[in-house]
Motif scaffolding. Sequence first.
Motif, PDB file in Angstrom:
ATOM      1  N   MET A   1       8.214   1.168  11.691  1.00 45.34           N
ATOM      2  CA  MET A   1       6.933   0.914  12.344  1.00 45.34           C
ATOM      3  C   MET A   1       6.939  -0.483  12.937  1.00 45.34           C
ATOM      4  O   MET A   1       7.395  -1.420  12.341  1.00 45.34           O
ATOM      5  CB  MET A   1       5.800   1.013  11.320  1.00 45.34           C
ATOM      6  CG  MET A   1       4.418   0.844  11.947  1.00 45.34           C
ATOM      7  SD  MET A   1       3.143   0.622  10.681  1.00 45.34           S
ATOM      8  CE  MET A   1       3.276   2.179   9.819  1.00 45.34           C
ATOM      9  N   LYS A   2       6.415  -0.629  14.125  1.00 50.14           N
ATOM     10  CA  LYS A   2       6.351  -1.933  14.774  1.00 50.14           C
ATOM     11  C   LYS A   2       4.903  -2.331  14.941  1.00 50.14           C
ATOM     12  O   LYS A   2       4.005  -1.506  15.021  1.00 50.14           O
ATOM     13  CB  LYS A   2       7.037  -1.882  16.148  1.00 50.14           C
ATOM     14  CG  LYS A   2       8.529  -1.624  16.058  1.00 50.14           C
ATOM     15  CD  LYS A   2       9.133  -1.605  17.440  1.00 50.14           C
ATOM     16  CE  LYS A   2      10.636  -1.340  17.398  1.00 50.14           C
ATOM     17  NZ  LYS A   2      11.213  -1.306  18.736  1.00 50.14           N
ATOM     18  N   THR A   3       4.685  -3.634  15.033  1.00 49.21           N
ATOM     19  CA  THR A   3       3.335  -4.115  15.298  1.00 49.21           C
ATOM     20  C   THR A   3       3.089  -4.045  16.786  1.00 49.21           C
ATOM     21  O   THR A   3       3.993  -3.857  17.593  1.00 49.21           O
ATOM     22  CB  THR A   3       3.179  -5.568  14.830  1.00 49.21           C
ATOM     23  OG1 THR A   3       4.119  -6.360  15.531  1.00 49.21           O
ATOM     24  CG2 THR A   3       3.406  -5.684  13.354  1.00 49.21           C
TER      25      THR A   3
ATOM     26  N   ARG B   1       0.628   0.471   4.749  1.00 48.80           N
ATOM     27  CA  ARG B   1       1.933  -0.094   4.410  1.00 48.80           C
ATOM     28  C   ARG B   1       2.283  -1.198   5.404  1.00 48.80           C
ATOM     29  O   ARG B   1       2.122  -1.030   6.617  1.00 48.80           O
ATOM     30  CB  ARG B   1       3.009   0.992   4.429  1.00 48.80           C
ATOM     31  CG  ARG B   1       4.364   0.522   3.909  1.00 48.80           C
ATOM     32  CD  ARG B   1       5.392   1.645   3.998  1.00 48.80           C
ATOM     33  NE  ARG B   1       6.681   1.204   3.486  1.00 48.80           N
ATOM     34  CZ  ARG B   1       7.076   1.319   2.231  1.00 48.80           C
ATOM     35  NH1 ARG B   1       6.276   1.892   1.341  1.00 48.80           N
ATOM     36  NH2 ARG B   1       8.258   0.889   1.844  1.00 48.80           N
ATOM     37  N   VAL B   2       2.750  -2.319   4.911  1.00 42.39           N
ATOM     38  CA  VAL B   2       3.139  -3.429   5.770  1.00 42.39           C
ATOM     39  C   VAL B   2       4.443  -3.059   6.485  1.00 42.39           C
ATOM     40  O   VAL B   2       5.416  -2.652   5.828  1.00 42.39           O
ATOM     41  CB  VAL B   2       3.346  -4.720   4.959  1.00 42.39           C
ATOM     42  CG1 VAL B   2       3.762  -5.870   5.871  1.00 42.39           C
ATOM     43  CG2 VAL B   2       2.071  -5.080   4.197  1.00 42.39           C
TER      44      VAL B   2
ATOM     45  N   TRP C   1       2.098  -2.913   0.248  1.00 42.04           N
ATOM     46  CA  TRP C   1       0.905  -2.248   0.753  1.00 42.04           C
ATOM     47  C   TRP C   1      -0.274  -3.210   0.865  1.00 42.04           C
ATOM     48  O   TRP C   1      -0.445  -4.091   0.025  1.00 42.04           O
ATOM     49  CB  TRP C   1       0.503  -1.092  -0.170  1.00 42.04           C
ATOM     50  CG  TRP C   1       1.434   0.086  -0.078  1.00 42.04           C
ATOM     51  CD1 TRP C   1       2.598   0.266  -0.772  1.00 42.04           C
ATOM     52  CD2 TRP C   1       1.285   1.226   0.759  1.00 42.04           C
ATOM     53  NE1 TRP C   1       3.183   1.452  -0.422  1.00 42.04           N
ATOM     54  CE2 TRP C   1       2.404   2.067   0.513  1.00 42.04           C
ATOM     55  CE3 TRP C   1       0.324   1.633   1.684  1.00 42.04           C
ATOM     56  CZ2 TRP C   1       2.576   3.283   1.169  1.00 42.04           C
ATOM     57  CZ3 TRP C   1       0.491   2.839   2.342  1.00 42.04           C
ATOM     58  CH2 TRP C   1       1.608   3.652   2.090  1.00 42.04           C
ATOM     59  N   VAL C   2      -1.090  -3.021   1.894  1.00 40.88           N
ATOM     60  CA  VAL C   2      -2.370  -3.710   2.050  1.00 40.88           C
ATOM     61  C   VAL C   2      -3.444  -2.758   1.548  1.00 40.88           C
ATOM     62  O   VAL C   2      -3.522  -1.609   1.993  1.00 40.88           O
ATOM     63  CB  VAL C   2      -2.641  -4.057   3.528  1.00 40.88           C
ATOM     64  CG1 VAL C   2      -4.066  -4.571   3.709  1.00 40.88           C
ATOM     65  CG2 VAL C   2      -1.646  -5.084   4.032  1.00 40.88           C
ATOM     66  N   ARG C   3      -4.274  -3.209   0.615  1.00 40.37           N
ATOM     67  CA  ARG C   3      -5.370  -2.379   0.101  1.00 40.37           C
ATOM     68  C   ARG C   3      -6.635  -3.225   0.046  1.00 40.37           C
ATOM     69  O   ARG C   3      -6.682  -4.223  -0.654  1.00 40.37           O
ATOM     70  CB  ARG C   3      -5.037  -1.830  -1.289  1.00 40.37           C
ATOM     71  CG  ARG C   3      -3.908  -0.819  -1.292  1.00 40.37           C
ATOM     72  CD  ARG C   3      -3.692  -0.229  -2.685  1.00 40.37           C
ATOM     73  NE  ARG C   3      -2.703   0.836  -2.686  1.00 40.37           N
ATOM     74  CZ  ARG C   3      -1.397   0.655  -2.865  1.00 40.37           C
ATOM     75  NH1 ARG C   3      -0.934  -0.576  -3.064  1.00 40.37           N
ATOM     76  NH2 ARG C   3      -0.559   1.672  -2.831  1.00 40.37           N
ATOM     77  N   ARG C   4      -7.663  -2.825   0.803  1.00 45.77           N
ATOM     78  CA  ARG C   4      -8.915  -3.575   0.834  1.00 45.77           C
ATOM     79  C   ARG C   4     -10.098  -2.614   0.755  1.00 45.77           C
ATOM     80  O   ARG C   4     -10.129  -1.608   1.473  1.00 45.77           O
ATOM     81  CB  ARG C   4      -9.049  -4.408   2.115  1.00 45.77           C
ATOM     82  CG  ARG C   4      -7.916  -5.376   2.377  1.00 45.77           C
ATOM     83  CD  ARG C   4      -8.237  -6.287   3.559  1.00 45.77           C
ATOM     84  NE  ARG C   4      -7.066  -7.001   4.009  1.00 45.77           N
ATOM     85  CZ  ARG C   4      -6.394  -6.714   5.125  1.00 45.77           C
ATOM     86  NH1 ARG C   4      -6.807  -5.727   5.908  1.00 45.77           N
ATOM     87  NH2 ARG C   4      -5.331  -7.413   5.463  1.00 45.77           N
TER      88      ARG C   4
ATOM     89  N   ALA D   1     -11.500  -2.183  12.701  1.00 50.35           N
ATOM     90  CA  ALA D   1     -11.588  -3.644  12.833  1.00 50.35           C
ATOM     91  C   ALA D   1     -10.513  -4.324  11.997  1.00 50.35           C
ATOM     92  O   ALA D   1      -9.846  -5.266  12.460  1.00 50.35           O
ATOM     93  CB  ALA D   1     -12.979  -4.125  12.410  1.00 50.35           C
ATOM     94  N   MET D   2     -10.324  -3.857  10.759  1.00 48.30           N
ATOM     95  CA  MET D   2      -9.290  -4.440   9.901  1.00 48.30           C
ATOM     96  C   MET D   2      -7.904  -4.182  10.464  1.00 48.30           C
ATOM     97  O   MET D   2      -7.024  -5.053  10.435  1.00 48.30           O
ATOM     98  CB  MET D   2      -9.389  -3.861   8.483  1.00 48.30           C
ATOM     99  CG  MET D   2     -10.548  -4.399   7.674  1.00 48.30           C
ATOM    100  SD  MET D   2     -10.456  -3.851   5.958  1.00 48.30           S
ATOM    101  CE  MET D   2     -11.944  -4.612   5.293  1.00 48.30           C
ATOM    102  N   GLY D   3      -7.710  -2.973  10.976  1.00 49.47           N
ATOM    103  CA  GLY D   3      -6.402  -2.640  11.551  1.00 49.47           C
ATOM    104  C   GLY D   3      -6.064  -3.514  12.741  1.00 49.47           C
ATOM    105  O   GLY D   3      -4.930  -3.977  12.887  1.00 49.47           O
TER     106      GLY D   3
END
Length: 213
Positions: free
Chosen positions: A1-3, A33-34, A52-55, A71-73
């Motif tokens: 996965m790329k940003t 997942r980062v 992993w990012v979990r909020r 928004a977070m994404g």
Amino acid sequence: MKTGNNTAEIATKDRPDRHLQKRSDGGYRYTRRVPENVLLALRRFDPEHPVWVRRSLNTEDIWIARRKRDAMGQADDDDWASLVAGDLPAKEAYEKAVAKARSLRIEYRPAAELADNSSLEDLIERIKHIQNPADRVTAAAVMGGAGEQTASLDDAFDVFEKTIRKAELARKSEHQARKWCELKQCGLTNFKREVGGIPAGKIGRAEANKFYE
């Protein structure tokens, strides 16, 4: 996965709830997942950075959760893109350095302050914490390499809302929570108009009296 795919990568027509997870209490959280290239860059500063990012999204409404997720994404995409292109954002680097210093039982002090006010013995004791090869977070924590950060009034309110009053707000309806926030934001706006947008840590008796008057 790329940003760099922005929110189009976060939710698609056939996967509108991408990166959303429903908790046992009915609320939603943002879970992602980062990307590997981002994780590699992050672990240059923090070798134990989670995969992993979990909020928490602090809502049980799927439509609100989707908007917050987007928004977070988008924010993560922007932060990760800048990270891969360069260094860790200054605020995050500072927070990690302070946390690392605390774990080493030393006080984080900016490099300029160490240079001006520390004895040779103090500097030697700090250097002893740096192993060879040193990770960048430890080096920044010990020698003040992450600079100096001052919390803005908006940062302070963010902590007040999302940490100090988090449990209280969770018990309110969406309308009640919005009215609560509007009232507090009104006070913050009035303070900044009368006193100015000074860092939270710089507010003293003189500023309080000015606002009171």
